[in-house]
Write a protein that holds these residues in place. Sequence first.
Motif, PDB file in Angstrom:
ATOM      1  N   LEU A  10     -35.912  12.519 -11.494  1.00  0.00           N
ATOM      2  CA  LEU A  10     -34.494  12.431 -11.846  1.00  0.00           C
ATOM      3  C   LEU A  10     -34.017  13.760 -12.441  1.00  0.00           C
ATOM      4  O   LEU A  10     -34.588  14.248 -13.417  1.00  0.00           O
ATOM      5  CB  LEU A  10     -34.258  11.302 -12.850  1.00  0.00           C
ATOM      6  CG  LEU A  10     -34.718   9.899 -12.417  1.00  0.00           C
ATOM      7  CD1 LEU A  10     -34.230   8.856 -13.423  1.00  0.00           C
ATOM      8  CD2 LEU A  10     -34.222   9.565 -11.015  1.00  0.00           C
ATOM      9  N   ALA A  11     -32.977  14.298 -11.851  1.00  0.00           N
ATOM     10  CA  ALA A  11     -32.477  15.596 -12.319  1.00  0.00           C
ATOM     11  C   ALA A  11     -30.981  15.720 -12.077  1.00  0.00           C
ATOM     12  O   ALA A  11     -30.473  16.786 -11.747  1.00  0.00           O
ATOM     13  CB  ALA A  11     -33.224  16.721 -11.605  1.00  0.00           C
ATOM     14  N   GLY A  13     -28.604  14.653 -14.397  1.00  0.00           N
ATOM     15  CA  GLY A  13     -27.849  14.643 -15.657  1.00  0.00           C
ATOM     16  C   GLY A  13     -27.164  15.968 -15.954  1.00  0.00           C
ATOM     17  O   GLY A  13     -27.494  17.003 -15.370  1.00  0.00           O
ATOM     18  N   ASN A  81     -24.301   7.241 -12.996  1.00  0.00           N
ATOM     19  CA  ASN A  81     -24.093   5.888 -13.524  1.00  0.00           C
ATOM     20  C   ASN A  81     -25.338   5.309 -14.173  1.00  0.00           C
ATOM     21  O   ASN A  81     -25.460   4.102 -14.306  1.00  0.00           O
ATOM     22  CB  ASN A  81     -23.625   4.958 -12.396  1.00  0.00           C
ATOM     23  CG  ASN A  81     -22.245   5.345 -11.892  1.00  0.00           C
ATOM     24  OD1 ASN A  81     -21.451   5.935 -12.639  1.00  0.00           O
ATOM     25  ND2 ASN A  81     -21.961   5.056 -10.647  1.00  0.00           N
ATOM     26  N   GLY A  82     -26.285   6.182 -14.510  1.00  0.00           N
ATOM     27  CA  GLY A  82     -27.470   5.706 -15.211  1.00  0.00           C
ATOM     28  C   GLY A  82     -28.746   5.878 -14.399  1.00  0.00           C
ATOM     29  O   GLY A  82     -28.723   6.121 -13.192  1.00  0.00           O
ATOM     30  N   GLY A 107     -36.799  15.493 -14.625  1.00  0.00           N
ATOM     31  CA  GLY A 107     -36.833  16.957 -14.457  1.00  0.00           C
ATOM     32  C   GLY A 107     -36.751  17.724 -15.759  1.00  0.00           C
ATOM     33  O   GLY A 107     -36.827  18.950 -15.756  1.00  0.00           O
ATOM     34  N   ASP A 108     -36.595  17.017 -16.884  1.00  0.00           N
ATOM     35  CA  ASP A 108     -36.421  17.731 -18.156  1.00  0.00           C
ATOM     36  C   ASP A 108     -37.501  17.352 -19.179  1.00  0.00           C
ATOM     37  O   ASP A 108     -37.270  17.393 -20.380  1.00  0.00           O
ATOM     38  CB  ASP A 108     -35.022  17.476 -18.733  1.00  0.00           C
ATOM     39  CG  ASP A 108     -34.714  15.984 -18.907  1.00  0.00           C
ATOM     40  OD1 ASP A 108     -35.589  15.155 -18.623  1.00  0.00           O
ATOM     41  OD2 ASP A 108     -33.584  15.668 -19.326  1.00  0.00           O
ATOM     42  N   TYR A 144     -34.368   7.236 -28.438  1.00  0.00           N
ATOM     43  CA  TYR A 144     -35.219   6.725 -27.347  1.00  0.00           C
ATOM     44  C   TYR A 144     -35.049   5.217 -27.166  1.00  0.00           C
ATOM     45  O   TYR A 144     -34.693   4.495 -28.108  1.00  0.00           O
ATOM     46  CB  TYR A 144     -36.696   6.976 -27.672  1.00  0.00           C
ATOM     47  CG  TYR A 144     -37.133   8.416 -27.506  1.00  0.00           C
ATOM     48  CD1 TYR A 144     -37.441   8.923 -26.247  1.00  0.00           C
ATOM     49  CD2 TYR A 144     -37.256   9.253 -28.611  1.00  0.00           C
ATOM     50  CE1 TYR A 144     -37.865  10.239 -26.092  1.00  0.00           C
ATOM     51  CE2 TYR A 144     -37.687  10.569 -28.470  1.00  0.00           C
ATOM     52  CZ  TYR A 144     -37.987  11.055 -27.206  1.00  0.00           C
ATOM     53  OH  TYR A 144     -38.404  12.340 -27.057  1.00  0.00           O
ATOM     54  N   ASN A 175     -40.097   4.551 -25.096  1.00  0.00           N
ATOM     55  CA  ASN A 175     -40.200   4.690 -23.643  1.00  0.00           C
ATOM     56  C   ASN A 175     -40.063   6.178 -23.303  1.00  0.00           C
ATOM     57  O   ASN A 175     -39.055   6.797 -23.624  1.00  0.00           O
ATOM     58  CB  ASN A 175     -39.062   3.884 -22.996  1.00  0.00           C
ATOM     59  CG  ASN A 175     -38.940   4.151 -21.502  1.00  0.00           C
ATOM     60  OD1 ASN A 175     -39.937   4.442 -20.825  1.00  0.00           O
ATOM     61  ND2 ASN A 175     -37.725   4.051 -20.990  1.00  0.00           N
ATOM     62  N   TYR A 203     -29.221   0.658 -16.171  1.00  0.00           N
ATOM     63  CA  TYR A 203     -30.445   1.120 -16.821  1.00  0.00           C
ATOM     64  C   TYR A 203     -31.675   0.813 -15.958  1.00  0.00           C
ATOM     65  O   TYR A 203     -31.923  -0.358 -15.640  1.00  0.00           O
ATOM     66  CB  TYR A 203     -30.655   0.373 -18.152  1.00  0.00           C
ATOM     67  CG  TYR A 203     -29.752   0.734 -19.298  1.00  0.00           C
ATOM     68  CD1 TYR A 203     -28.919   1.842 -19.288  1.00  0.00           C
ATOM     69  CD2 TYR A 203     -29.781  -0.069 -20.458  1.00  0.00           C
ATOM     70  CE1 TYR A 203     -28.117   2.140 -20.382  1.00  0.00           C
ATOM     71  CE2 TYR A 203     -28.990   0.221 -21.556  1.00  0.00           C
ATOM     72  CZ  TYR A 203     -28.152   1.330 -21.515  1.00  0.00           C
ATOM     73  OH  TYR A 203     -27.379   1.614 -22.602  1.00  0.00           O
ATOM     74  N   THR A 205     -34.506   0.890 -17.139  1.00  0.00           N
ATOM     75  CA  THR A 205     -35.387   0.201 -18.091  1.00  0.00           C
ATOM     76  C   THR A 205     -35.257  -1.320 -18.024  1.00  0.00           C
ATOM     77  O   THR A 205     -36.174  -2.041 -18.413  1.00  0.00           O
ATOM     78  CB  THR A 205     -35.052   0.677 -19.510  1.00  0.00           C
ATOM     79  OG1 THR A 205     -33.621   0.704 -19.644  1.00  0.00           O
ATOM     80  CG2 THR A 205     -35.583   2.071 -19.741  1.00  0.00           C
TER      81      THR A 205
HETATM   82  C1  UD1 Z   1     -33.743   7.447 -21.014  1.00  0.00           C
HETATM   83  C2  UD1 Z   1     -34.261   6.012 -21.067  1.00  0.00           C
HETATM   84  C3  UD1 Z   1     -34.868   5.763 -22.439  1.00  0.00           C
HETATM   85  C4  UD1 Z   1     -35.962   6.765 -22.720  1.00  0.00           C
HETATM   86  C5  UD1 Z   1     -35.432   8.173 -22.565  1.00  0.00           C
HETATM   87  C6  UD1 Z   1     -36.568   9.171 -22.654  1.00  0.00           C
HETATM   88  C7  UD1 Z   1     -32.867   4.671 -19.629  1.00  0.00           C
HETATM   89  C8  UD1 Z   1     -31.728   3.735 -19.579  1.00  0.00           C
HETATM   90  N1  UD1 Z   1     -33.174   5.115 -20.832  1.00  0.00           N
HETATM   91  O1  UD1 Z   1     -32.694   7.543 -21.956  1.00  0.00           O
HETATM   92  O2  UD1 Z   1     -35.393   4.462 -22.517  1.00  0.00           O
HETATM   93  O3  UD1 Z   1     -36.466   6.583 -24.032  1.00  0.00           O
HETATM   94  O4  UD1 Z   1     -34.814   8.352 -21.289  1.00  0.00           O
HETATM   95  O5  UD1 Z   1     -36.087  10.467 -22.656  1.00  0.00           O
HETATM   96  O6  UD1 Z   1     -33.481   4.935 -18.618  1.00  0.00           O
HETATM   97  N2  UD1 Z   1     -30.408  10.894 -14.978  1.00  0.00           N
HETATM   98  C9  UD1 Z   1     -29.953  10.943 -13.689  1.00  0.00           C
HETATM   99  N3  UD1 Z   1     -28.867  10.193 -13.350  1.00  0.00           N
HETATM  100  C10 UD1 Z   1     -28.228   9.400 -14.241  1.00  0.00           C
HETATM  101  C11 UD1 Z   1     -28.708   9.357 -15.569  1.00  0.00           C
HETATM  102  C12 UD1 Z   1     -29.817  10.117 -15.914  1.00  0.00           C
HETATM  103  O7  UD1 Z   1     -30.498  11.649 -12.848  1.00  0.00           O
HETATM  104  O8  UD1 Z   1     -27.258   8.764 -13.845  1.00  0.00           O
HETATM  105  C13 UD1 Z   1     -31.598  11.694 -15.345  1.00  0.00           C
HETATM  106  C14 UD1 Z   1     -31.288  12.777 -16.352  1.00  0.00           C
HETATM  107  O9  UD1 Z   1     -30.995  14.008 -15.708  1.00  0.00           O
HETATM  108  C15 UD1 Z   1     -32.598  12.855 -17.131  1.00  0.00           C
HETATM  109  C16 UD1 Z   1     -33.146  11.452 -17.055  1.00  0.00           C
HETATM  110  O10 UD1 Z   1     -32.525  10.837 -15.958  1.00  0.00           O
HETATM  111  O11 UD1 Z   1     -33.521  13.723 -16.518  1.00  0.00           O
HETATM  112  C17 UD1 Z   1     -32.899  10.669 -18.324  1.00  0.00           C
HETATM  113  O12 UD1 Z   1     -31.535  10.591 -18.545  1.00  0.00           O
HETATM  114  P1  UD1 Z   1     -30.941  10.597 -20.016  1.00  0.00           P
HETATM  115  O13 UD1 Z   1     -29.486  10.450 -19.950  1.00  0.00           O
HETATM  116  O14 UD1 Z   1     -31.495  11.736 -20.771  1.00  0.00           O
HETATM  117  O15 UD1 Z   1     -31.565   9.225 -20.559  1.00  0.00           O
HETATM  118  P2  UD1 Z   1     -31.633   8.771 -22.032  1.00  0.00           P
HETATM  119  O16 UD1 Z   1     -30.351   8.175 -22.410  1.00  0.00           O
HETATM  120  O17 UD1 Z   1     -32.208   9.827 -22.875  1.00  0.00           O
END
Ligand code: UD1
Length: 487
Positions: A10-11, A13, A81-82, A107-108, A144, A175, A203, A205
């Motif tokens: 996932l990259a 964001g 959208n998550g 990716g981060d 988290y 997580n 989510y 999750t």
């Molecule tokens: C997410 C998790 C959380 C976990 C945390 C760890 C979910 C709902 N929550 O939260 O449980 O503890 O990561 O860091 O999964 N991304 C996309 N598309 C989207 C949203 C996110 O590609 O629509 C990617 C972001 O670029 C990133 C990753 O997914 O690499 C996580 O997204 P982020 O928004 O940082 O999630 P958190 O809210 O931190």
Amino acid sequence: MTDQVTAIVLAAGAGTRMKSSRAKVLHEIAGRSMLEHALVAVSGAGVRTTVAVVGHDREQVAAAVAAYDPAIVLAVQEQQNGTGHAVHVALQSLGSEPGGTVVVTYGDVPLLSAQTLSELLVDHRAAGRSVTILTADVDDPTGYGRIVRDADGGVAAIREHRDASADELALTEINSGILVVDGPFLSRAVQSLEASNAQGELYLTDIVAKAVAEGLPVGAHVLEDVWQTEGVNDRAQLARLGRELNRRLTDHWMAEGVTIVDPATTWIDSAVTLAPDVTILPGTQLLGATVVGAGATIGPDTTLRNVEVGERATVERTHGSDAVVGADASVGPFAYLRPGADLGAGGKIGTFVEVKNSTLGAGAKVPHLSYVGDADIGAGANVGAGTIFANYDGVTKNRSTIGRDARTGSNNTFVAPVTVGDGAFTGAGSTIREDVPPGALAVSAGPQRTMDGWTAAKRPGTSSARAASTASSEAAEAEPHQEATGE
Ligand code: UD1
Ligand code: CA
């Protein structure tokens, strides 16, 4: 015997807190973007197909993915959208449902290793689970998702920070976001996610509670090494993880037999290769694809990017890129190796010497205060102090050649294109514009003219004139016999 594994990275964001025109996942530590660290980990874990989900800054991120491996499938997530939506988009771009196991990673999260992903996969298969989440117990779980366990200690759900109750907020098992899941279950689960949560997002999750509700086996793989689960959201975290990765790299090379006098001021990129018995002195950065041979000494205060250093060579207080230093050669202190500098075995590039796009044969020496550009210097030749290779006529650049075992004088200028033959000499202060045949001496400076009494005549009343006058009367007193035999 392993089933086929698909990875989803996932990259998509935004990375707002980086405040950067560069996509967040393209910021680097240890000479690699965070995205590349993630892709290297995935490649090392025996994954068959990889899908990268891009969204924000998609041109930059997609280009980086393609540069790493054009076989990686790109999925564009138009709106973020998550994480559940991102995985849904990834699966759609695959065309067919992934039959085997799916790894989801970010990716981060740059310190996550291939080994950890492999162990996660092994654990998932051995336990026969449908979902295995990578979790960690941390001091500060703020932000988290929390791992909610049932009375028997089994994983029941993941609750996002913003949706958690006071009791859930007190949980310290988090997580990481990285998980392994059965492909067919994942395909089904992401289609029925609902955005009924504080962030109004889909989510990923939530598939955990779904699996539990269906009676499928769900579990956690708890990672002791919490650094590997840490994500980067701002530049302070980037620096923190960068320092930790560097600590791991310096530890690794010390374990491989490299002496690092001061790991805290030594920076080593991921792609660097060091042989045993290399010594690295304080304040040194070894970057890019730098390779250092056994017994070589680098530093102090040296930066080498994509430089190949031979066995037993020494490189002291030097800045170099895209260059080669032969075995037993010495460079510095205070040398500048620019792209295409190639020093032969046992050769020397000395103090305040800049070398660009030039070859120096075995044992060739340019010891002091020189610029060597677009030149080929033969084996065993010695270039005098203060020499300039005038390679640029203001329009084009030309090459010069110094023959083997030639001896060129101090303060020479070689006006390119020009060739000095094997075993030839040039005099001090020469400007060499024409070729010098092998074995010849070329001298271009004219005979010296000396005008006696010039200072007294042309600079009367100056301190120089007084010094000259004092010197001549002292000389006269030192030779009294001349006076006696005078008049
Ligand atoms: C997410 C998790 C959380 C976990 C945390 C760890 C979910 C709902 N929550 O939260 O449980 O503890 O990561 O860091 O999964 N991304 C996309 N598309 C989207 C949203 C996110 O590609 O629509 C990617 C972001 O670029 C990133 C990753 O997914 O690499 C996580 O997204 P982020 O928004 O940082 O999630 P958190 O809210 O931190
Ligand atoms: Ca995050």
